[in-house]
Design an enzyme around this catalytic site. Sequence first.
Site, mmCIF file in Angstrom:
data_model
loop_
_atom_site.group_PDB
_atom_site.id
_atom_site.type_symbol
_atom_site.label_atom_id
_atom_site.label_comp_id
_atom_site.label_asym_id
_atom_site.label_seq_id
_atom_site.Cartn_x
_atom_site.Cartn_y
_atom_site.Cartn_z
ATOM 1 N N LYS A 91 37.261 -3.414 -34.022
ATOM 2 C CA LYS A 91 38.636 -3.931 -33.941
ATOM 3 C C LYS A 91 39.180 -4.295 -35.323
ATOM 4 C CE LYS A 91 37.920 -8.878 -33.028
ATOM 5 N NZ LYS A 91 38.300 -9.982 -32.133
ATOM 6 N N ASP A 92 38.280 -4.405 -36.337
ATOM 7 C CA ASP A 92 38.719 -4.684 -37.708
ATOM 8 C C ASP A 92 39.030 -3.424 -38.498
ATOM 9 O OD1 ASP A 92 38.338 -7.421 -37.346
ATOM 10 O OD2 ASP A 92 36.276 -7.383 -38.114
ATOM 11 N N ARG A 139 48.122 -10.733 -32.033
ATOM 12 C CA ARG A 139 48.149 -10.221 -30.655
ATOM 13 C C ARG A 139 48.029 -11.361 -29.653
ATOM 14 N NH1 ARG A 139 44.063 -9.760 -27.095
ATOM 15 N NH2 ARG A 139 42.537 -10.082 -28.743
ATOM 16 N N ARG A 140 47.024 -12.206 -29.833
ATOM 17 C CA ARG A 140 46.839 -13.308 -28.888
ATOM 18 C C ARG A 140 48.022 -14.263 -28.926
ATOM 19 N NH1 ARG A 140 40.712 -13.835 -30.920
ATOM 20 N NH2 ARG A 140 39.674 -12.428 -29.437
ATOM 21 N N ARG A 157 41.566 -19.881 -38.152
ATOM 22 C CA ARG A 157 40.625 -18.882 -38.641
ATOM 23 C C ARG A 157 39.242 -19.474 -38.818
ATOM 24 N NH1 ARG A 157 42.089 -15.693 -43.714
ATOM 25 N NH2 ARG A 157 40.197 -14.633 -43.021
ATOM 26 N N ARG A 163 35.423 -22.702 -35.612
ATOM 27 C CA ARG A 163 36.468 -22.891 -34.597
ATOM 28 C C ARG A 163 36.072 -23.966 -33.586
ATOM 29 N NH1 ARG A 163 38.970 -16.821 -33.550
ATOM 30 N NH2 ARG A 163 38.341 -15.962 -35.558
ATOM 31 N N CYS A 250 47.002 -5.546 -38.854
ATOM 32 C CA CYS A 250 46.895 -6.966 -38.528
ATOM 33 C C CYS A 250 48.265 -7.624 -38.411
ATOM 34 C CB CYS A 250 46.056 -7.690 -39.588
ATOM 35 S SG CYS A 250 44.286 -7.412 -39.442
#
Length: 315
Positions: A91-92, A139-140, A157, A163, A250
């Site tokens: 996904k990166d 996206r989220r 981040r 987190r 991104c």
Amino acid sequence: MTQPLPSSAQPLKIGTRGSPLAVAQAHETRDRLAAAFDLPEDAFEIVVIKTTGDRIIDRPLKEIGGKGLFTREIEEALLSGGIDIAVHSMKDMPVLQPAGLLLDTYLPREDPRDSFISPTKSRLTELDEGAVVGTSSLRRRAQLLNRRPDLQVVEFRGNVQTRLKKLADGVAECTFLATAGLNRLGRSDVPATPIDVEDMLPAVAQGAIGIERRESDERMAHMLAAIHDRQTGERLAAERAFLAALDGSCETPIAGLAELDGERLRLRGQVLRPDGSEAISDERTCAIADGAEMGEAMGKDMLAEAGPGFFDWRG
């Protein structure tokens, strides 16, 4: 003449980012290659490379560049011969690789879903009006605000440990992590609830590990072919063609997921305004072999429907 396999004297160098998840993915790659060729663990060397995205953690990704933030230094080491292969979270990955590099090996895909993470709540619907949510993903953010425009979304981040500490410190009431990452790290202790893809469509290629090599390296082409997962490759061919057609980065809220059912492939896609005020979705099916072609067509059609200015940042 067949080239010699790696050995303790001349180990195969596997390049990776330094996060616990990235290192775990490199270990999985090593273990699969070791099993496929009956090699000892010391025939491999894990080379940790710090990327720009890892060094700059105090600013949103959209302010410092695109997906290449997590790959550029690793690919430079691959091109220079400092490493033999590079292991990436797919996904990166940008949809195009630098000249001389090839990305055509994927390990079996993990659970692609997002997980809702909170020490006090178990799902998004339990959040009070105006609750603070932490995420660094555009996206989220867009998906959340599309469903719950009342929420306050703050930048969040860092790795899993960072987190979780932010949640414990009350910076936000909840956050989101890829279920695949939690599974690969064995973090069953994290208060996580997987989110159905009908409620939050994941990032393109989420849960998949890709292995990049030099295009001219025949030894690595032979070795990687032994651990390539064909079904993951078929799914990602459709998803990444969809992403490429949308010129995804991104800075663009895009979601997509391909699933196989017998000889058919089902692709779902979504693009959103960054502020979540509008979302465009589509779903198509085709023969597996036509997945990339369908993904490209679906991306182009959704881009045309969105029109100019759709992706302007309004946060």
